[in-house]
Structures are given as structure tokens and as C-alpha cells.
Design a protein around this motif. Structure first.
Motif, PDB file in Angstrom:
ATOM      1  N   PRO A  74     -42.714 -11.667 -16.976  1.00 35.57           N
ATOM      2  CA  PRO A  74     -42.738 -12.239 -18.210  1.00 35.57           C
ATOM      3  C   PRO A  74     -41.580 -11.663 -19.000  1.00 35.57           C
ATOM      4  CG  PRO A  74     -44.557 -10.906 -18.608  1.00 35.57           C
ATOM      5  CD  PRO A  74     -44.115 -10.802 -17.335  1.00 35.57           C
ATOM      6  N   VAL A  75     -40.813 -12.527 -20.072  1.00 41.70           N
ATOM      7  CA  VAL A  75     -40.052 -11.986 -21.126  1.00 41.70           C
ATOM      8  C   VAL A  75     -40.707 -11.047 -21.970  1.00 41.70           C
ATOM      9  CG1 VAL A  75     -38.708 -12.553 -22.963  1.00 41.70           C
ATOM     10  CG2 VAL A  75     -38.576 -14.039 -21.161  1.00 41.70           C
ATOM     11  N   PRO A  76     -40.411  -9.546 -22.001  1.00 40.63           N
ATOM     12  CA  PRO A  76     -41.108  -8.459 -22.524  1.00 40.63           C
ATOM     13  C   PRO A  76     -41.648  -8.982 -24.035  1.00 40.63           C
ATOM     14  CG  PRO A  76     -39.208  -7.686 -21.701  1.00 40.63           C
ATOM     15  CD  PRO A  76     -39.029  -9.185 -21.486  1.00 40.63           C
ATOM     16  N   GLY A  77     -40.944  -9.392 -25.013  1.00 40.84           N
ATOM     17  CA  GLY A  77     -41.485  -9.566 -26.567  1.00 40.84           C
ATOM     18  C   GLY A  77     -42.728 -10.627 -26.173  1.00 40.84           C
ATOM     19  N   PRO A  78     -42.641 -11.883 -25.663  1.00 43.01           N
ATOM     20  CA  PRO A  78     -43.687 -12.657 -25.629  1.00 43.01           C
ATOM     21  C   PRO A  78     -44.842 -12.138 -24.805  1.00 43.01           C
ATOM     22  CG  PRO A  78     -41.692 -13.929 -25.186  1.00 43.01           C
ATOM     23  CD  PRO A  78     -41.638 -12.433 -25.324  1.00 43.01           C
ATOM     24  N   ALA A  79     -44.415 -11.254 -23.845  1.00 46.40           N
ATOM     25  CA  ALA A  79     -45.665 -10.847 -23.139  1.00 46.40           C
ATOM     26  C   ALA A  79     -46.589  -9.777 -23.789  1.00 46.40           C
ATOM     27  CB  ALA A  79     -45.081  -9.954 -21.768  1.00 46.40           C
ATOM     28  N   GLU A  80     -45.747  -8.918 -24.746  1.00 43.14           N
ATOM     29  CA  GLU A  80     -46.616  -8.045 -25.450  1.00 43.14           C
ATOM     30  C   GLU A  80     -47.549  -8.856 -26.586  1.00 43.14           C
ATOM     31  OE1 GLU A  80     -43.469  -5.764 -27.432  1.00 43.14           O
ATOM     32  OE2 GLU A  80     -42.845  -4.873 -25.774  1.00 43.14           O
ATOM     33  N   GLU A  81     -46.950 -10.052 -26.802  1.00 42.38           N
ATOM     34  CA  GLU A  81     -47.639 -10.597 -27.841  1.00 42.38           C
ATOM     35  C   GLU A  81     -48.987 -11.275 -27.190  1.00 42.38           C
ATOM     36  OE1 GLU A  81     -45.059 -13.248 -29.660  1.00 42.38           O
ATOM     37  OE2 GLU A  81     -43.998 -11.705 -30.914  1.00 42.38           O
ATOM     38  N   LEU A  82     -48.765 -11.808 -25.759  1.00 45.12           N
ATOM     39  CA  LEU A  82     -49.938 -12.403 -25.023  1.00 45.12           C
ATOM     40  C   LEU A  82     -50.926 -11.235 -24.998  1.00 45.12           C
ATOM     41  CD1 LEU A  82     -47.924 -14.611 -22.424  1.00 45.12           C
ATOM     42  CD2 LEU A  82     -49.825 -15.365 -24.113  1.00 45.12           C
ATOM     43  N   ALA A  83     -50.695 -10.034 -24.550  1.00 47.55           N
ATOM     44  CA  ALA A  83     -51.400  -8.999 -24.347  1.00 47.55           C
ATOM     45  C   ALA A  83     -52.091  -8.725 -25.568  1.00 47.55           C
ATOM     46  CB  ALA A  83     -50.631  -7.578 -23.540  1.00 47.55           C
ATOM     47  N   ALA A  84     -51.385  -8.535 -26.579  1.00 43.49           N
ATOM     48  CA  ALA A  84     -52.043  -8.034 -27.981  1.00 43.49           C
ATOM     49  C   ALA A  84     -53.102  -9.169 -28.386  1.00 43.49           C
ATOM     50  CB  ALA A  84     -51.038  -7.938 -29.018  1.00 43.49           C
ATOM     51  N   LEU A  85     -52.792 -10.450 -28.173  1.00 42.36           N
ATOM     52  CA  LEU A  85     -53.709 -11.423 -28.547  1.00 42.36           C
ATOM     53  C   LEU A  85     -55.073 -11.169 -27.525  1.00 42.36           C
ATOM     54  CD1 LEU A  85     -54.114 -13.725 -30.237  1.00 42.36           C
ATOM     55  CD2 LEU A  85     -52.946 -15.253 -28.604  1.00 42.36           C
ATOM     56  N   ALA A  86     -54.556 -11.022 -26.370  1.00 39.45           N
ATOM     57  CA  ALA A  86     -55.857 -10.745 -25.434  1.00 39.45           C
ATOM     58  C   ALA A  86     -56.802  -9.762 -25.889  1.00 39.45           C
ATOM     59  CB  ALA A  86     -55.434 -10.924 -23.971  1.00 39.45           C
ATOM     60  N   ARG A  87     -56.204  -8.502 -26.300  1.00 43.03           N
ATOM     61  CA  ARG A  87     -56.894  -7.382 -26.503  1.00 43.03           C
ATOM     62  C   ARG A  87     -57.810  -7.724 -27.939  1.00 43.03           C
ATOM     63  NH1 ARG A  87     -51.939  -4.501 -25.023  1.00 43.03           N
ATOM     64  NH2 ARG A  87     -52.236  -3.591 -23.045  1.00 43.03           N
ATOM     65  N   PHE A  88     -57.177  -8.284 -28.665  1.00 41.88           N
ATOM     66  CA  PHE A  88     -57.782  -8.628 -30.019  1.00 41.88           C
ATOM     67  C   PHE A  88     -58.999  -9.458 -29.902  1.00 41.88           C
ATOM     68  CE2 PHE A  88     -57.667 -11.869 -33.547  1.00 41.88           C
ATOM     69  CZ  PHE A  88     -58.143 -11.022 -34.535  1.00 41.88           C
ATOM     70  N   ALA A  89     -58.836 -10.627 -29.069  1.00 40.30           N
ATOM     71  CA  ALA A  89     -59.945 -11.532 -28.907  1.00 40.30           C
ATOM     72  C   ALA A  89     -61.168 -11.089 -28.114  1.00 40.30           C
ATOM     73  CB  ALA A  89     -59.358 -12.698 -28.390  1.00 40.30           C
TER      74      ALA A  89
END
Length: 345
Positions: A325-340
Motif C-alpha cells: 500500500p501507499v505508506p501514509g494511508p497504510a500507517e493510518e490503517l495499521a494505527a486504526l487496527a491497533r487502536f480498535a
């Protein structure tokens, strides 16, 4: 650098949710405004936009994880998030169709810190409103004009059927004494994971992501099952002021959630005592729900769900990486998954 340290566009999970909500919520409201007046008023109440009399309200309408996943998945394959707006709106409508029906079937009287729609407007009105939201979801996607809309419709329809099958299993479990752990996991994969996986894959497909959509869908499915483990834990040990539901509400109705079924199948004395409580008719009393929570923890159900959630999160992040994936959105997807997945209350 950790995700929480990257502030270039507010990449902490709360900022990601807020930014994407600002993008998709106007489109969601516009879609709901097209509903017939009778069901539109119930939907507006359910979403927290109005009170029971139709006056504007600013009630909690949920974190909207599914539409945010769709928008981020489109960005992750190099598209503008706006191209996935119809998919984001569609998955949120489907999710709320399921919530309206779930509340009626489960007899839940509270959601998001307010009386559930069926307790205010009646079960018939809530069911019909849910049906309207499902129909609207398909219409929004079909009318999007996106070249991949047909593929998206098939994906969404398949996810809805899987969700319904998972809900059917959940209801069936309530009538059964013998629920196996593997079938309970399959139920969660249908009831929760299917739509989260669809949200990711749908956003990627609408964004022209091609084969990467399957990897992002796998990310969403693994994340979804982990999310359900955590939701089930919060249904027992979560705080009412944050969950929006009464304390130990899942135990009161003897719901066979993932940690409960793990405890029931543990072969321990505590698991057998828990089975004795769960096989009774009617709701459990407050002392009985407190004892049931103790037994689930002693039998290893709480620890098992926590460990499963972490393992599934790891699998989700592997699938995300494999999607290139594109790095920025990928970081956000990962952060969202960890948070949830790492919510504790």
C-alpha cells in the motif's frame, strides 16, 4: 518513527476517524434524506442526528470504523478517498441495518448511551427502517457511476449474506447447550469480519486497486475477528459510560460470545459451573452475572480472547504489508487496527 509520532496530517487513530468522518458523513446524511419520511425519522434518531420528536440532536453515532476503512483502502491503492465515498456510505448503511435488527432480536434497550430505536418507535418501525437502509446501501453503490460499481455490488451482497448467516448462527447458539469453539469463531467471522473485510476490499476496488483488493480484504477480515473478540470482552468487562450498554449486558442475556464459549469448552471446574448458570432459563441476576464473569476469567476465556485478538491483529498487519500500500494511508490503517483491537474499556 511510531504512528502516534507522525503528525503530518493527524495520523493518530482519533484524528484519522474524525478527518474521514468529516468527509463521508455529509454524503451519508444526503443519502438518508432520500428515504421516505416514516423511516427517515427513525434512521435519523438511530444515527443520533435527532431526538425522538425529530428535533436536532448531537448524540453519539459511533466511531464509523467501516466507512473509514473503505476511504483509507482507496487511498492505500493510490486513489483519492472521494472515489470510495459511495462504498463508505454503503457499508455504514449496511452496518446500521444490522444494528437495528440486532437490537430487536436481542432485546437490547440501550445503544450509544440512548434508548434503542425499537424501544422508542416500536419493533416494526425499527425492522422496516433497517430494511430501508439495506436497500439504500445498494442503491447508493449502484448509482455511483464508478466503473467497478457492479463488482462492488456483488461484493457487498455477498458480505450481507455472510453477515446474515453469522447472525442466524448467533441466534441459534442461544437455543443450544453445545456450542463448539470453532463454530463460534465462524459465527464471528460472518457476523463481524465479513463487512469489515468488504469495507476494505470495496474501497480498494472502487479506487482501482485490482489484485491488491484481496489482500486489503484479508486485512479487514482478520481485523474484524480481532475486533469481535475485543467487543465480546467489553460486553462483559467494559464500562457502561464508554460501551453505551449496561454492565455485563451480554452475560445477563446468557449470550454465547467468544470468551464465554472458550470458558464453556475449557474442561475446567469453573467452565462446568458456568455451564450450570448458562443452562438456566431467563436472564441472570446481578450476583449471577458477577459470578459468571469471575468464572469466565478463571476458566481462561478472557485470556484466550485477548491472545486471539493479538494474533489476529498480527495477521491483519501482515496482509496489509503484502498489499504493497501507499505508506501514509497504510500507517493510518495499521494505527486504526491497533487502536480498535487494544481498547480496554
Amino acid at each position: 518513527m511510531s504512528i502516534t509520532e507522525d503528525t503530518t496530517r493527524g495520523r493518530g487513530p482519533e484524528a484519522v476517524l474524525a478527518r474521514n468522518r468529516a468527509l463521508f458523513e455529509p454524503a451519508l446524511r444526503a443519502a438518508v434524506d432520500e428515504l421516505p419520511p416514516a423511516v427517515r425519522s427513525v434512521a435519523a434518531y438511530h444515527f443520533g442526528w435527532s431526538d425522538e420528536n425529530g428535533a436536532p440532536a448531537g448524540a453519539d453515532s459511533g466511531k464509523a470504523v467501516r466507512p473509514v476503512l473503505a476511504l483509507l483502502a482507496a487511498e492505500a491503492v493510490g486513489a483519492e478517498p472521494a472515489v470510495a465515498l459511495p462504498g463508505a456510505v454503503a457499508v455504514e448503511l449496511v452496518h446500521n441495518f444490522s444494528l437495528l435488527h440486532d437490537d430487536v432480536m436481542d432485546g437490547d434497550t440501550t445503544r450509544r448511551h440512548r434508548p434503542t430505536a425499537w424501544t422508542v418507535f416500536g419493533s416494526d418501525a425499527a425492522i422496516l427502517t433497517g430494511n430501508a437502509l439495506l436497500t439504500l446501501a445498494l442503491d447508493v453503490l449502484a448509482a455511483s457511476g464508478n466503473a467497478a460499481a457492479q463488482d462492488g455490488l456483488r461484493m457487498l451482497s455477498a458480505a450481507v449474506l455472510t453477515l446474515i448467516n453469522g447472525q442466524w448462527a448467533d441466534i441459534d447458539f442461544e437455543r443450544r447447550e453445545d456450542v463448539g469453539l470453532e463454530e463460534c469463531v465462524r459465527m464471528a467471522e460472518g457476523k463481524t469480519s465479513a463487512l469489515l473485510g468488504c469495507a476494505c476490499a470495496l474501497g480498494a476496488v472502487l479506487g482501482g486497486g485490482g489484485v491488491r483488493a484481496e489482500r486489503l480484504g484479508e486485512f479487514g477480515r482478520c481485523f474484524g475477528t480481532a475486533f469481535q473478540h475485543v467487543d465480546d470482552l467489553l460486553g462483559i468487562w467494559g464500562r457502561p459510560d464508554t460501551t453505551g450498554k449496561p454492565v455485563r449486558s451480554d452475560l445477563r442475556s446468557r449470550k454465547k460470545s467468544l470468551p464465554v464459549v472458550a470458558a464453556l469448552n475449557s474442561g475446567t471446574p469453573e467452565g462446568r459451573e458456568l455451564a450450570g448458570l448458562y443452562l438456566r432459563d431467563g436472564e441472570l441476576s446481578e450476583p449471577e452475572t458477577a459470578r459468571a464473569a469471575e468464572l469466565i476469567e478463571a476458566a481462561g476465556g478472557r485470556r484466550w480472547s485477548q491472545e486471539q485478538a493479538e494474533a489476529l491483529l498480527a495477521r491483519a498487519l501482515e496482509a496489509l504489508h503484502a498489499a504493497d500500500p501507499v505508506p501514509g494511508p497504510a500507517e493510518e490503517l495499521a494505527a486504526l487496527a491497533r487502536f480498535a483491537v487494544r481498547r480496554t474499556h
